[in-house]
Design a protein around this motif. Structure first.
Motif, mmCIF file in Angstrom:
data_model
loop_
_atom_site.group_PDB
_atom_site.id
_atom_site.type_symbol
_atom_site.label_atom_id
_atom_site.label_comp_id
_atom_site.label_asym_id
_atom_site.label_seq_id
_atom_site.Cartn_x
_atom_site.Cartn_y
_atom_site.Cartn_z
ATOM 1 N N GLN A 231 0.842 -1.198 0.000
ATOM 2 C CA GLN A 231 0.000 0.000 0.000
ATOM 3 C C GLN A 231 0.879 1.250 0.000
ATOM 4 O O GLN A 231 1.788 1.372 0.813
ATOM 5 N N SER B 274 0.045 7.413 2.265
ATOM 6 C CA SER B 274 -1.075 8.324 2.051
ATOM 7 C C SER B 274 -0.597 9.770 2.088
ATOM 8 O O SER B 274 0.501 10.078 2.568
ATOM 9 N N SER B 275 -1.446 10.642 1.595
ATOM 10 C CA SER B 275 -1.119 12.063 1.645
ATOM 11 C C SER B 275 -1.024 12.547 3.081
ATOM 12 O O SER B 275 -0.231 13.439 3.398
#
Length: 433
Positions: free
Chosen positions: A225, A228-229
């Motif tokens: 994965q 994330s931001s």
């Protein structure tokens, strides 16, 4: 900001990126790391050419503070990535050779650098003589870890034994260099700042206590994965807050950014950390050329003259001779073969942006005057540019002296490569060149 300042700022940024990218690409085409072309772009846009008229017109005084602010953000993020890319596991299995090479690579040029400082004091007087001696010794001892990693990646050496050894040695030298620079700044800052500098100890302890929390933030819930931001925002916020904290302690903001990257968790988030290096590197790719120009605006080679050229020659002699001989002697003393020691010595002579950051601190502290700063920037450019040709020369001499059938057995090479895949050598692909 006035409308005119906004227009000039945008035009300057476009011009800086265009010239830096162009010269960086040109440097890459002739086998040089892009940072060589970018540093050269900063010098060319400075006051050396056209008697400074072009510089004053393109970068007027009322716009330079905004460029400087962007440059400082770029350097802070750059130092965060430098700390992030330090791989603790790189020392495993190489402790003895790494320690010997790092000791020689630091101690020999440092001692010679103190002699150089005594020579330079004749024409570059300062009230901080002791700090000046230490600073000059430090400035000729440094190795640019990120540029070195990029050179290793470009030459296919990242996953080799000598590549992993070079990264481990450069990492150790970098830690020593930044620690010594922090001590110099604490001394130059004056007695009133000493109590604030002592806050670095509990601050570092707090960052270490936060590592489990940071691991929970960055550890991916599913394998593969991407980060994330929000994760990127947490990393950048932490780096900037840490930079602000060390600046408030009376030290340079680069130490805080570097420290936050160095204490980031390693276990379990390797892929995330690689991506974070790459994503942050995309930001610094845009901001670091601004730093090169800001640094180049202070480089004035118009009035160097014969005496200045003589000083430059002595600086280059000490910087190159001390670094190469010290690394070679240190590596050989621990049993590394002559060819590997020579390759390691050539790699450790790389200085690049790390040197510019240290020189910028020296200029801010008043340890360097404008002329000496300019000469030291030229030294950084020359020593970085000569790494590729030196490696090529070593390879040619090795091939001429040793037939192909005398090379190490394939099984040994495969074993060394497999061992190095577990190390930080592969991280060179994300380094800033």
């Amino acid at each position: 900001m006035t409308s005119h300042q906004v227009q000039l700022l945008f035009l300057d940024l476009a011009l800086i990126l265009m010239i830096a990218r162009g010269l960086g690409a040109l440097a890459a085409r002739i086998g040089q790391p892009p940072v060589v072309g970018e540093i050269l772009a900063g010098i060319l846009l400075g006051p050396t050419l056209f008697d400074g008229a072009l510089t004053d017109r393109l970068f007027p005084d009322d716009v330079r503070p905004f460029l400087t602010a962007l440059a400082q953000i770029g350097v802070a993020l750059f130092m965060f990535v430098v700390g992030l890319e330090l791989e603790h596991r790189a020392l495993r299995g190489r402790t003895r050779v790494t320690a010997g090479a790092a000791l020689g690579s630091t101690l020999v040029p440092f001692v010679l650098g103190i002699g150089l400082a005594l020579f330079l004091l004749r024409d570059h007087q300062t009230s901080q003589r002791a700090a000046f001696l230490v600073f000059v010794g430090l400035s000729v001892s440094v190795t640019a870890f990120p540029v070195l990693a990029r050179i290793l990646a470009d030459r296919g050496l990242s996953r080799t034994h000598i590549g992993g050894l070079a990264l481990a040695t450069a990492a150790l030298v970098d830690v020593v260099a930044w620690s010594a620079l922090a001590a110099v700044q604490a001394v130059v800052g004056g007695a009133d700042d000493y109590w604030r500098v002592a806050l670095l100890i509990p601050f570092t302890a707090v960052l270490l206590l936060l590592r489990p929390l940071l691991r929970r933030v960055f550890e991916p819930k599913n394998a593969g994965q991407p980060i994330s931001s929000s994760g990127i925002a947490v990393a950048l916020i932490g780096a900037l807050l840490s930079a602000a904290a060390t600046e408030a302690m009376g030290m340079h903001y680069i130490f805080g950014a570097f420290l936050f990257g160095a204490v980031m968790p390693r276990e379990g988030i390797g892929a995330v950390r690689d991506e974070l290096c790459e994503r942050t590197g995309q930001i610094t790719t845009l901001l670091l050329p601004v730093y090169f120009v800001v640094a180049g605006l202070k480089v004035d080679l118009r009035g160097v003259g014969l005496s200045g050229l003589a000083e430059l020659g002595v600086i280059l002699l000490v910087a190159i001779g001390g670094k190469v001989s010290g690394t070679y002697i240190g590596a050989r003393s621990q049993g590394l073969p002559a060819q590997g020691s020579a390759t390691l010595a050539a790699l450790m002579n790389t200085r690049g942006l790390t040197e510019l950051v240290i020189l910028g601190v020296g200029l801010e502290l008043g340890l360097l005057d404008g002329r000496l700063y300019s000469l030291m920037v030229v030294m950084a450019l020359v020593t970085t540019a000569m790494t590729g040709p030196l490696l090529h020369l070593i390879d040619r001499r090795t091939k001429a002296e040793r037939p192909d059938d005398e090379d190490a057995p394939k099984g040994q090479a495969d074993k060394a490569a497999a061992s190095d895949r577990a190390s930080a050598g592969g991280r060179g692909n994300h380094a800033i060149g």
